[in-house]
Motif scaffolding. Sequence first.
Motif, PDB file in Angstrom:
ATOM      1  N   CYS A  31       0.857  -1.182   0.000  1.00 42.20           N
ATOM      2  CA  CYS A  31       0.000   0.000   0.000  1.00 42.20           C
ATOM      3  C   CYS A  31       0.896   1.237   0.000  1.00 42.20           C
ATOM      4  N   GLN A  32       0.563   2.228  -0.820  1.00 37.86           N
ATOM      5  CA  GLN A  32       1.331   3.464  -0.891  1.00 37.86           C
ATOM      6  C   GLN A  32       0.410   4.663  -0.822  1.00 37.86           C
ATOM      7  N   LEU A  33       0.913   5.741  -0.232  1.00 39.78           N
ATOM      8  CA  LEU A  33       0.246   7.032  -0.276  1.00 39.78           C
ATOM      9  C   LEU A  33       1.043   7.895  -1.242  1.00 39.78           C
ATOM     10  N   ILE A  34       0.415   8.299  -2.337  1.00 38.53           N
ATOM     11  CA  ILE A  34       1.104   9.034  -3.388  1.00 38.53           C
ATOM     12  C   ILE A  34       0.451  10.404  -3.561  1.00 38.53           C
ATOM     13  N   ASP A  35       1.278  11.433  -3.597  1.00 37.62           N
ATOM     14  CA  ASP A  35       0.817  12.779  -3.912  1.00 37.62           C
ATOM     15  C   ASP A  35       0.881  12.911  -5.430  1.00 37.62           C
ATOM     16  N   ASP A  36      -0.269  12.844  -6.089  1.00 36.69           N
ATOM     17  CA  ASP A  36      -0.313  12.874  -7.552  1.00 36.69           C
ATOM     18  C   ASP A  36       0.148  14.211  -8.133  1.00 36.69           C
ATOM     19  N   GLU A  37      -0.079  15.296  -7.419  1.00 44.98           N
ATOM     20  CA  GLU A  37       0.305  16.604  -7.945  1.00 44.98           C
ATOM     21  C   GLU A  37       1.816  16.763  -8.012  1.00 44.98           C
ATOM     22  N   ARG A  38       2.526  16.272  -6.992  1.00 45.73           N
ATOM     23  CA  ARG A  38       3.981  16.384  -6.960  1.00 45.73           C
ATOM     24  C   ARG A  38       4.672  15.127  -7.486  1.00 45.73           C
ATOM     25  N   GLY A  39       3.945  14.027  -7.587  1.00 47.35           N
ATOM     26  CA  GLY A  39       4.513  12.787  -8.085  1.00 47.35           C
ATOM     27  C   GLY A  39       5.484  12.135  -7.116  1.00 47.35           C
ATOM     28  N   VAL A  40       5.174  12.207  -5.813  1.00 48.76           N
ATOM     29  CA  VAL A  40       6.048  11.612  -4.801  1.00 48.76           C
ATOM     30  C   VAL A  40       5.255  10.665  -3.911  1.00 48.76           C
ATOM     31  N   THR A  41       5.942   9.658  -3.397  1.00 45.64           N
ATOM     32  CA  THR A  41       5.346   8.734  -2.447  1.00 45.64           C
ATOM     33  C   THR A  41       5.527   9.298  -1.053  1.00 45.64           C
ATOM     34  N   LEU A  42       4.431   9.476  -0.323  1.00 47.53           N
ATOM     35  CA  LEU A  42       4.482  10.045   1.023  1.00 47.53           C
ATOM     36  C   LEU A  42       4.737   8.987   2.080  1.00 47.53           C
ATOM     37  N   ALA A  43       4.187   7.808   1.893  1.00 53.29           N
ATOM     38  CA  ALA A  43       4.358   6.712   2.851  1.00 53.29           C
ATOM     39  C   ALA A  43       4.008   5.409   2.149  1.00 53.29           C
ATOM     40  N   SER A  44       4.516   4.319   2.698  1.00 52.57           N
ATOM     41  CA  SER A  44       4.183   3.010   2.159  1.00 52.57           C
ATOM     42  C   SER A  44       4.248   1.979   3.274  1.00 52.57           C
ATOM     43  N   VAL A  74      -7.606  10.319   2.127  1.00 49.29           N
ATOM     44  CA  VAL A  74      -7.029   9.751   0.909  1.00 49.29           C
ATOM     45  C   VAL A  74      -8.128   9.335  -0.062  1.00 49.29           C
ATOM     46  N   CYS A  75      -7.736   9.121  -1.298  1.00 57.01           N
ATOM     47  CA  CYS A  75      -8.595   8.519  -2.312  1.00 57.01           C
ATOM     48  C   CYS A  75      -8.081   7.102  -2.504  1.00 57.01           C
ATOM     49  N   PHE A  76      -8.920   6.116  -2.286  1.00 55.08           N
ATOM     50  CA  PHE A  76      -8.515   4.715  -2.327  1.00 55.08           C
ATOM     51  C   PHE A  76      -8.634   4.192  -3.750  1.00 55.08           C
ATOM     52  N   ASP A  77      -7.498   4.004  -4.415  1.00 58.22           N
ATOM     53  CA  ASP A  77      -7.477   3.491  -5.781  1.00 58.22           C
ATOM     54  C   ASP A  77      -7.089   2.023  -5.733  1.00 58.22           C
ATOM     55  N   ARG A  78      -8.024   1.156  -6.027  1.00 58.28           N
ATOM     56  CA  ARG A  78      -7.769  -0.277  -5.942  1.00 58.28           C
ATOM     57  C   ARG A  78      -7.497  -0.889  -7.308  1.00 58.28           C
ATOM     58  N   GLY A  79      -7.391  -0.043  -8.319  1.00 55.11           N
ATOM     59  CA  GLY A  79      -7.115  -0.544  -9.669  1.00 55.11           C
ATOM     60  C   GLY A  79      -8.248  -1.428 -10.161  1.00 55.11           C
ATOM     61  N   HIS A  80      -7.891  -2.538 -10.767  1.00 55.64           N
ATOM     62  CA  HIS A  80      -8.905  -3.443 -11.316  1.00 55.64           C
ATOM     63  C   HIS A  80      -9.345  -4.503 -10.307  1.00 55.64           C
ATOM     64  N   PHE A  81      -8.807  -4.434  -9.080  1.00 50.90           N
ATOM     65  CA  PHE A  81      -9.136  -5.441  -8.075  1.00 50.90           C
ATOM     66  C   PHE A  81     -10.495  -5.173  -7.436  1.00 50.90           C
ATOM     67  N   ARG A  82     -11.238  -6.227  -7.171  1.00 58.00           N
ATOM     68  CA  ARG A  82     -12.545  -6.107  -6.525  1.00 58.00           C
ATOM     69  C   ARG A  82     -12.377  -5.793  -5.051  1.00 58.00           C
ATOM     70  N   TYR A  83     -13.327  -5.073  -4.487  1.00 53.54           N
ATOM     71  CA  TYR A  83     -13.276  -4.661  -3.085  1.00 53.54           C
ATOM     72  C   TYR A  83     -13.834  -5.788  -2.203  1.00 53.54           C
ATOM     73  N   ILE A  84     -13.047  -6.846  -2.068  1.00 47.45           N
ATOM     74  CA  ILE A  84     -13.417  -7.976  -1.218  1.00 47.45           C
ATOM     75  C   ILE A  84     -12.137  -8.528  -0.588  1.00 47.45           C
ATOM     76  N   GLY A  85     -12.276  -9.399   0.372  1.00 49.72           N
ATOM     77  CA  GLY A  85     -11.147 -10.122   0.944  1.00 49.72           C
ATOM     78  C   GLY A  85     -10.071  -9.241   1.528  1.00 49.72           C
ATOM     79  N   ARG A  86      -8.837  -9.457   1.063  1.00 52.72           N
ATOM     80  CA  ARG A  86      -7.685  -8.748   1.605  1.00 52.72           C
ATOM     81  C   ARG A  86      -7.770  -7.250   1.381  1.00 52.72           C
ATOM     82  N   LEU A  87      -8.283  -6.836   0.240  1.00 52.47           N
ATOM     83  CA  LEU A  87      -8.405  -5.413  -0.052  1.00 52.47           C
ATOM     84  C   LEU A  87      -9.375  -4.736   0.904  1.00 52.47           C
ATOM     85  N   ALA A  88     -10.490  -5.368   1.168  1.00 55.73           N
ATOM     86  CA  ALA A  88     -11.466  -4.822   2.105  1.00 55.73           C
ATOM     87  C   ALA A  88     -10.908  -4.814   3.522  1.00 55.73           C
ATOM     88  N   ALA A  89     -10.159  -5.848   3.897  1.00 57.99           N
ATOM     89  CA  ALA A  89      -9.567  -5.909   5.231  1.00 57.99           C
ATOM     90  C   ALA A  89      -8.560  -4.784   5.431  1.00 57.99           C
TER      91      ALA A  89
END
Length: 84
Positions: A5-18, A57-72
């Motif tokens: 999991c990463q926190l990314i600042d899209d405006e500056r293009g930097v990773t804030l935390a992971s 934050v805005c939670f971007d899960r890509g193409h993965f479904r919001y179940i199981g590990r992602l939901a946890a």
Amino acid sequence: MHIYCQLIDDERGVTLASASTRDTELRSDASGSNCAAAATVGKAIAGRAAAAGVTQVCFDRGHFRYIGRLAALADAAREAGLQF
């Protein structure tokens, strides 16, 4: 299988935390079931977000479904204070 999991600042293009199950400080807590490991990562990312001054934050899960590990992961991060 690991989860990341990463926190990314899209405006500056930097990773804030992971966080991931590969982090040395999370390995012992992330053992066990996949959902329990994902919850550990969710709590860790919420703590690291707070340390970086991020509360929402805005939670971007890509193409993965919001179940199981992602939901946890998301539920644990919300319980730890991160707003989605």
